[in-house]
Design an enzyme around this catalytic site. Structure first.
Site, PDB file in Angstrom:
ATOM      1  N   ILE A 157      42.314   6.236   7.335  1.00  0.00           N
ATOM      2  CA  ILE A 157      42.975   4.873   7.309  1.00  0.00           C
ATOM      3  C   ILE A 157      43.140   4.673   5.791  1.00  0.00           C
ATOM      4  O   ILE A 157      42.356   5.313   4.823  1.00  0.00           O
ATOM      5  CB  ILE A 157      42.566   3.880   8.075  1.00  0.00           C
ATOM      6  CG1 ILE A 157      41.045   3.489   7.382  1.00  0.00           C
ATOM      7  CG2 ILE A 157      42.501   3.950   9.558  1.00  0.00           C
ATOM      8  CD1 ILE A 157      40.459   2.063   8.169  1.00  0.00           C
ATOM      9  N   ASP A 158      43.930   3.974   5.175  1.00  0.00           N
ATOM     10  CA  ASP A 158      44.275   3.779   3.713  1.00  0.00           C
ATOM     11  C   ASP A 158      42.983   2.947   3.128  1.00  0.00           C
ATOM     12  O   ASP A 158      42.406   2.285   3.824  1.00  0.00           O
ATOM     13  CB  ASP A 158      45.529   2.818   3.573  1.00  0.00           C
ATOM     14  CG  ASP A 158      46.843   3.448   4.109  1.00  0.00           C
ATOM     15  OD1 ASP A 158      46.887   4.883   4.056  1.00  0.00           O
ATOM     16  OD2 ASP A 158      47.816   2.926   4.321  1.00  0.00           O
ATOM     17  N   LYS A 159      43.015   3.159   1.817  1.00  0.00           N
ATOM     18  CA  LYS A 159      42.117   2.497   1.062  1.00  0.00           C
ATOM     19  C   LYS A 159      41.888   0.907   1.190  1.00  0.00           C
ATOM     20  O   LYS A 159      40.878   0.563   1.647  1.00  0.00           O
ATOM     21  CB  LYS A 159      42.303   2.800  -0.470  1.00  0.00           C
ATOM     22  CG  LYS A 159      41.232   2.029  -1.288  1.00  0.00           C
ATOM     23  CD  LYS A 159      41.653   2.068  -2.754  1.00  0.00           C
ATOM     24  CE  LYS A 159      40.759   1.007  -3.693  1.00  0.00           C
ATOM     25  NZ  LYS A 159      41.207   1.072  -5.156  1.00  0.00           N
ATOM     26  N   ARG A 261      52.917   0.397   7.709  1.00  0.00           N
ATOM     27  CA  ARG A 261      53.497  -0.304   6.522  1.00  0.00           C
ATOM     28  C   ARG A 261      54.869   0.228   6.234  1.00  0.00           C
ATOM     29  O   ARG A 261      55.734  -0.433   5.803  1.00  0.00           O
ATOM     30  CB  ARG A 261      52.450   0.340   5.362  1.00  0.00           C
ATOM     31  CG  ARG A 261      50.978  -0.136   5.495  1.00  0.00           C
ATOM     32  CD  ARG A 261      50.112   0.479   4.648  1.00  0.00           C
ATOM     33  NE  ARG A 261      50.392   0.183   3.234  1.00  0.00           N
ATOM     34  CZ  ARG A 261      49.805   0.637   2.090  1.00  0.00           C
ATOM     35  NH1 ARG A 261      49.114   1.770   2.347  1.00  0.00           N
ATOM     36  NH2 ARG A 261      50.199   0.292   0.850  1.00  0.00           N
TER      37      ARG A 261
END
Length: 348
Positions: A157-159, A261
């Site tokens: 998953i993204d930062k 997103r």
């Protein structure tokens, strides 16, 4: 590789030595193409402009000789990127970083990642990542080597997204879990606050996701029937409406980079607070100074995209038992939601 090309102008060549950072052997069937375009298509995080600057500096070589960015590559050319400093050591080191381990056994562990933590070293983030922390946590586990790609993270998953991730401790566990993700038999749901006032209660977004040619750090959506990008489907359901923003549950049918997103941006409803996809602009609501101040206070409460990997479900690779996990809402998103609940009640 982007971090190397980006920093070329700031480096001083004190020794005169060049070090190989990248090598590409051109396929036999490759048609003539400018080398800057060819390299841009193969280096995900590097722009064409950076590659052109690298070529101008003499760092791009073909068959051992420097070439300009307009050089036309030929079949079986050997392209190398030669820089004036040694290549960064990509070895993953164990680092004593706190981990929120939700579940663990001899095959796997489920971790609840906080927002702000990079999952895997790379692109300028070589320390302090989740996998550095996992390497420390499992340093005494005999079958786990953080530098072995056959074990470790099964998905990412993204930062600045918080929530659940599964880590495989053995090669067999990673293979079996990876197959479940590939076959879309896992269950993953996210909570998201987006700029929208949805009239419908649920919906489905379909569109291929690929790298944005105008900004290679961002993904964009292409037609579902096109050959560009990878197929992606996101389902969403309204949980709460706040007039100008809506709180959603998003369920992934596929798992692409920045999928939720990019899909939300595509339908005109960027994630609240998502700077990369336009969510830090005031996209809906009043023009009053008090409303603008209110929104900026919201951004301060949750200074990231309001996205949380809430649930994770899969079949255990050894026991065959269904495993389901739920992560509580992180404090920054909970405070943000409470502020919007107060706003629509007129408290502000």
């Amino acid at each position: 590789m982007a971090e190397y090309i980006e920093e070329i102008e700031e480096q001083d060549d004190e020794t005169g030595l060049l070090y190989e950072h990248l090598r590409i052997v051109v396929d036999r069937g490759q048609e003539p193409m400018r080398i800057d375009r060819f390299m841009t298509e193969r280096l995900q995080h590097s722009s064409r402009n950076r590659i052109q600057k690298a070529a101008e500096a003499g760092f791009v070589q073909v068959n051992g000789r420097s070439v300009k960015s307009n050089y036309k590559i030929r079949p079986e050319d050997i392209i190398t990127l030669m820089l004036d400093r040694p290549r960064h050591d990509n070895t993953i080191a164990a680092e004593d970083i706190p981990l929120d381990v939700v579940y663990e056994d001899n095959d796997l562990m489920v971790v609840d990642k906080p927002a702000g933590m990079v999952v895997h070293p790379g692109a300028g983030n070589f320390h302090g990542t989740l996998i550095n922390a996992v390497a420390w946590h499992l340093k005494d586990f005999p079958s786990f080597d953080a530098n072995d790609p056959e074990v470790g993270l099964v998905h990412r998953i993204d930062k600045d997204t918080s929530g659940l991730l599964v880590v495989a401790k053995t090669a067999e566990a990673k293979r079996k879990l990876g197959l479940q993700f590939f076959n879309k038999t896992t269950h993953r749901s996210y909570n998201a606050l987006v700029w929208a006032n949805f009239t419908e209660d649920e919906g489905r977004i379909e569109g291929n996701i690929g790298r944005d040619p105008k900004d290679r750090l961002r993904m964009t959506v292409f037609p579902a029937n096109s050959e560009v990008g990878k197929p992606a489907v996101t389902h969403y359901r309204v949980l709460e409406r706040f007039g100008y923003v809506t709180f959603l549950e998003c369920i992934l049918e596929t798992g692409r980079t920045h999928q939720i997103r990019a899909h939300m941006k595509h339908i005109g409803h960027p994630m609240f607070g998502d700077e990369r996809y336009g969510g830090t602009e005031i996209l809906r609501g009043e023009r009053s100074s008090s409303y603008k101040a209110y929104i900026h206070n919201c951004f301060k409460l949750c200074p990231r995209q309001a996205l949380h990997a809430r649930t994770l479900g899969f079949v255990h690779p050894s026991t065959g038992r269904q495993m389901d996990f739920t992560s509580p809402m992180p404090q920054d998103m909970e405070l943000l939601l409470d502020k919007w609940r107060s706003y629509i009640k007129g408290i502000g």
